[in-house]
Design a protein around this motif. Sequence first.
Motif, PDB file in Angstrom:
ATOM      1  N   VAL A 192       0.861  -1.190   0.000  1.00 57.37           N
ATOM      2  CA  VAL A 192       0.000   0.000   0.000  1.00 57.37           C
ATOM      3  C   VAL A 192       0.895   1.237   0.000  1.00 57.37           C
ATOM      4  O   VAL A 192       1.754   1.391   0.870  1.00 57.37           O
ATOM      5  CB  VAL A 192      -0.937   0.009   1.222  1.00 57.37           C
ATOM      6  CG1 VAL A 192      -1.757   1.292   1.256  1.00 57.37           C
ATOM      7  CG2 VAL A 192      -1.848  -1.213   1.183  1.00 57.37           C
ATOM      8  N   MET A 193       0.693   2.093  -0.994  1.00 57.07           N
ATOM      9  CA  MET A 193       1.547   3.275  -1.120  1.00 57.07           C
ATOM     10  C   MET A 193       0.688   4.531  -1.249  1.00 57.07           C
ATOM     11  O   MET A 193      -0.425   4.486  -1.770  1.00 57.07           O
ATOM     12  CB  MET A 193       2.435   3.158  -2.372  1.00 57.07           C
ATOM     13  CG  MET A 193       3.319   1.919  -2.380  1.00 57.07           C
ATOM     14  SD  MET A 193       4.317   1.801  -3.884  1.00 57.07           S
ATOM     15  CE  MET A 193       5.556   3.071  -3.569  1.00 57.07           C
ATOM     16  N   THR A 194       1.242   5.635  -0.800  1.00 53.11           N
ATOM     17  CA  THR A 194       0.534   6.898  -0.950  1.00 53.11           C
ATOM     18  C   THR A 194       1.514   8.058  -1.026  1.00 53.11           C
ATOM     19  O   THR A 194       2.636   7.970  -0.525  1.00 53.11           O
ATOM     20  CB  THR A 194      -0.471   7.129   0.207  1.00 53.11           C
ATOM     21  OG1 THR A 194      -1.123   8.385   0.001  1.00 53.11           O
ATOM     22  CG2 THR A 194       0.209   7.138   1.563  1.00 53.11           C
ATOM     23  N   ALA A 195       1.073   9.119  -1.687  1.00 53.94           N
ATOM     24  CA  ALA A 195       1.822  10.369  -1.681  1.00 53.94           C
ATOM     25  C   ALA A 195       1.111  11.301  -0.688  1.00 53.94           C
ATOM     26  O   ALA A 195       0.579  12.333  -1.053  1.00 53.94           O
ATOM     27  CB  ALA A 195       1.873  10.980  -3.079  1.00 53.94           C
ATOM     28  N   GLU A 196       1.099  10.864   0.558  1.00 54.56           N
ATOM     29  CA  GLU A 196       0.524  11.631   1.666  1.00 54.56           C
ATOM     30  C   GLU A 196      -0.963  11.931   1.463  1.00 54.56           C
ATOM     31  O   GLU A 196      -1.427  13.038   1.746  1.00 54.56           O
ATOM     32  CB  GLU A 196       1.316  12.928   1.892  1.00 54.56           C
ATOM     33  CG  GLU A 196       1.571  13.250   3.350  1.00 54.56           C
ATOM     34  CD  GLU A 196       0.368  13.806   4.084  1.00 54.56           C
ATOM     35  OE1 GLU A 196      -0.109  14.872   3.676  1.00 54.56           O
ATOM     36  OE2 GLU A 196      -0.079  13.179   5.061  1.00 54.56           O
ATOM     37  N   ASN A 197      -1.697  10.949   0.953  1.00 61.42           N
ATOM     38  CA  ASN A 197      -3.157  11.043   0.893  1.00 61.42           C
ATOM     39  C   ASN A 197      -3.693   9.819   1.620  1.00 61.42           C
ATOM     40  O   ASN A 197      -3.868   8.761   1.030  1.00 61.42           O
ATOM     41  CB  ASN A 197      -3.661  11.068  -0.548  1.00 61.42           C
ATOM     42  CG  ASN A 197      -3.254  12.345  -1.253  1.00 61.42           C
ATOM     43  OD1 ASN A 197      -2.482  12.301  -2.191  1.00 61.42           O
ATOM     44  ND2 ASN A 197      -3.737  13.476  -0.805  1.00 61.42           N
ATOM     45  N   ARG A 198      -3.942   9.980   2.910  1.00 60.52           N
ATOM     46  CA  ARG A 198      -4.261   8.805   3.726  1.00 60.52           C
ATOM     47  C   ARG A 198      -5.737   8.696   4.066  1.00 60.52           C
ATOM     48  O   ARG A 198      -6.107   7.875   4.915  1.00 60.52           O
ATOM     49  CB  ARG A 198      -3.446   8.840   5.020  1.00 60.52           C
ATOM     50  CG  ARG A 198      -1.938   8.816   4.784  1.00 60.52           C
ATOM     51  CD  ARG A 198      -1.211   8.542   6.088  1.00 60.52           C
ATOM     52  NE  ARG A 198       0.239   8.538   5.907  1.00 60.52           N
ATOM     53  CZ  ARG A 198       1.080   8.043   6.818  1.00 60.52           C
ATOM     54  NH1 ARG A 198       0.611   7.519   7.936  1.00 60.52           N
ATOM     55  NH2 ARG A 198       2.383   8.079   6.605  1.00 60.52           N
ATOM     56  N   ALA A 199      -6.574   9.520   3.434  1.00 57.31           N
ATOM     57  CA  ALA A 199      -7.980   9.593   3.846  1.00 57.31           C
ATOM     58  C   ALA A 199      -8.620   8.211   4.002  1.00 57.31           C
ATOM     59  O   ALA A 199      -9.330   7.979   4.972  1.00 57.31           O
ATOM     60  CB  ALA A 199      -8.763  10.432   2.844  1.00 57.31           C
ATOM     61  N   LEU A 200      -8.356   7.305   3.078  1.00 54.45           N
ATOM     62  CA  LEU A 200      -9.042   6.009   3.119  1.00 54.45           C
ATOM     63  C   LEU A 200      -8.193   4.889   3.716  1.00 54.45           C
ATOM     64  O   LEU A 200      -8.640   3.748   3.771  1.00 54.45           O
ATOM     65  CB  LEU A 200      -9.468   5.599   1.702  1.00 54.45           C
ATOM     66  CG  LEU A 200     -10.516   6.475   1.024  1.00 54.45           C
ATOM     67  CD1 LEU A 200     -10.903   5.872  -0.320  1.00 54.45           C
ATOM     68  CD2 LEU A 200     -11.752   6.635   1.898  1.00 54.45           C
ATOM     69  N   ILE A 201      -6.977   5.214   4.128  1.00 55.91           N
ATOM     70  CA  ILE A 201      -6.072   4.140   4.562  1.00 55.91           C
ATOM     71  C   ILE A 201      -5.327   4.505   5.844  1.00 55.91           C
ATOM     72  O   ILE A 201      -4.215   4.077   6.080  1.00 55.91           O
ATOM     73  CB  ILE A 201      -5.046   3.819   3.425  1.00 55.91           C
ATOM     74  CG1 ILE A 201      -4.460   5.110   2.844  1.00 55.91           C
ATOM     75  CG2 ILE A 201      -5.680   2.983   2.330  1.00 55.91           C
ATOM     76  CD1 ILE A 201      -3.402   4.907   1.779  1.00 55.91           C
ATOM     77  N   ARG A 202      -5.994   5.289   6.684  1.00 51.41           N
ATOM     78  CA  ARG A 202      -5.340   5.835   7.875  1.00 51.41           C
ATOM     79  C   ARG A 202      -4.823   4.777   8.833  1.00 51.41           C
ATOM     80  O   ARG A 202      -3.817   4.968   9.502  1.00 51.41           O
ATOM     81  CB  ARG A 202      -6.329   6.702   8.662  1.00 51.41           C
ATOM     82  CG  ARG A 202      -6.587   8.032   8.030  1.00 51.41           C
ATOM     83  CD  ARG A 202      -7.348   8.935   8.982  1.00 51.41           C
ATOM     84  NE  ARG A 202      -8.021   9.984   8.245  1.00 51.41           N
ATOM     85  CZ  ARG A 202      -7.399  10.965   7.612  1.00 51.41           C
ATOM     86  NH1 ARG A 202      -6.085  11.032   7.626  1.00 51.41           N
ATOM     87  NH2 ARG A 202      -8.089  11.887   6.964  1.00 51.41           N
ATOM     88  N   ASN A 203      -5.531   3.682   8.944  1.00 51.76           N
ATOM     89  CA  ASN A 203      -5.175   2.693   9.975  1.00 51.76           C
ATOM     90  C   ASN A 203      -4.229   1.606   9.478  1.00 51.76           C
ATOM     91  O   ASN A 203      -3.911   0.684  10.225  1.00 51.76           O
ATOM     92  CB  ASN A 203      -6.464   2.063  10.520  1.00 51.76           C
ATOM     93  CG  ASN A 203      -7.375   3.115  11.109  1.00 51.76           C
ATOM     94  OD1 ASN A 203      -6.966   3.870  11.999  1.00 51.76           O
ATOM     95  ND2 ASN A 203      -8.589   3.229  10.584  1.00 51.76           N
ATOM     96  N   LEU A 204      -3.787   1.731   8.236  1.00 51.94           N
ATOM     97  CA  LEU A 204      -2.972   0.654   7.679  1.00 51.94           C
ATOM     98  C   LEU A 204      -1.503   0.673   8.105  1.00 51.94           C
ATOM     99  O   LEU A 204      -0.891  -0.394   8.183  1.00 51.94           O
ATOM    100  CB  LEU A 204      -3.090   0.624   6.157  1.00 51.94           C
ATOM    101  CG  LEU A 204      -4.494   0.287   5.642  1.00 51.94           C
ATOM    102  CD1 LEU A 204      -4.487   0.177   4.124  1.00 51.94           C
ATOM    103  CD2 LEU A 204      -5.009  -1.019   6.244  1.00 51.94           C
TER     104      LEU A 204
END
Lengths: 285, 317
Positions: free
Chosen positions: B19-31
């Motif tokens: 799981v990767m993000t460019a600092e957009n964690r709205a839907l994956i905060r608890n991962l």
Amino acid sequence: MTSEKQDELKALALRVREHIVRLSTDGGCFTGASLSCADLLVYLYADFLNISPQTLDAPDRDFLFLSKGHDVPALYGTFVELGFMPKERLANHLKANDSIYWHPNRSVPGVEFHSGSLGHLPSVGLGVALDNRMRGLKNRTIVITGDGELNEGSVWETVLVAAAQKLSNFTLVVDRNHFQANVATEDLIPLEPLGPKFEAFGWAVQRIDGHDFAQLEAAFGALPFSDDKPSVIICDTVRGRGLPSIEARADRWFCNFSADEVVELLKELHSQEATTLTSETLTVR
Amino acid sequence: MAYEDLIRETALADDRLIVMTAENRALIRNLPAVLGPRFIDTGITEQTLIGAAAGLALRGRIPVVHALATFLTLRAFEFIRTDVGIGQLPVKISSFVPGFLSDGNGPTHQAIEDVALMRGIPGMTVFAPADEADMLGMLPQIWASPSPAYVRINTRPGTYQHAPFEMGKAEVVATGTDATILVYGMLFEQALIARELLEAQGKSVGLVNMRTLKPVDEAALLQVVRAGGLVVTLEDHFQTGGLYSILAEVLLKNELTAKVLPIALNEKWYKPGLLSEVLEYEGFTGQHIARRIAEKLGADPAAITTKTEVVENQFAE
């Protein structure tokens, strides 16, 4: 490094340079850019990296990503000399029935990833290094960039991220030949002081003469420079190295010579070394 | 089940998933706490996010990347095209707040050319679920596929009971002889309302949830065209390059013609506001859509009854 070893690598680099010069006709190639990193690639593949034609699928092997895609004649020359690909394949340069062209692509065994557009492979290499760390592997991931390539913002994104990740298994090598495509770097987008720039971004830095095998061995042998930082090795090099007639010239980035010119350049190449020219050497493809 | 539950369960069952993000964690905060090193946040670096995902995919991983749809498809476009596309690597792109879902953010955040851009990349697959349930039904197949994939993330609750998802197949909700609405993404709920309003006027109206925009369900499109009647393409996307263009390509390829009403954003960005405001102002509520279709059918648009619509607003991070 022993003097015998140095002589061996020098001889190998000379043969790689011959391949580069021979590819500089019939459509040509990025001759100047390739000659600047020939010594670097020869050292890495012949003496340092755990990469061989027999172990391309080995789990613990190292990875070398050529982000500066213009250097691919140097890579293919090295591959031919070290048995990754048959020499005959170089005759297919720019022929549509093969995949030997001006930039690297993965269809050639040993090429890790395609490149051409600058500033891409630092991030691809970052992903590979992250994966190797997750797997607990001790292998190295090295990305070679040009110095002009450092203009690209995406390189500096990756420089920030790799430092944030404390990615000590990740190494950037800058082929610092002091030229962009057509203009000297310091006349267009000055890069100096380059080492301190990387240091300020949280990297461990060494700067060496990229044509000196002993210095290459000392620097690469010291990797990782830090246990919690990525490493960068800035190799000061000369565009067109080995051919004084084109060395450090802005207009000898891409070259498309006549067959006669190639013969003269092969003679010039050998006149720089105590070597014997053979008729085979002077054969242009 | 929510998006985060699905990706957590999938990742815990398959260690290839990153799981990767460019600092957009709205839907994956608890991962991060659950996945440890398999959660990678590169910071606000969309290009490096995609390049690193390509590197991970090269090593056999399945990276699911998260960022705002505009920045991924525009700022990182060349990285998607060159690293993921040329490499044919299974990078799964989860694009947040596509189309009208960026409601109040303004034109900088409006991904309304994303379908055109992504479907232009050879080998890329493109998906636009109608609502959260539709999306959760799709994602397991999308993540399991060896193809690179672009998904317009849509977490809006829906009321429609969707048929099981089949890769490359559209969901035919209803068939009709006067008109058929082809739609994808969050406008599905408005299309349902529009259909209801038109049926109340005695019109026979079909509705197709496209789901997959590439590879497109050509057979479903041809069936709609051959059934006769007006074909309506409804999308929160520029008119160029999206569903209207896809339909035009399919028609031309099959040497067919049809009466088509495109409802899309034609050469304009939309006026930012709360989602309900945007739909009303831009003419994309069920009622507006029904009136435009009625007018095209030669009926009196004023006869379309007013229906009280409640569009839940979207908070876009």
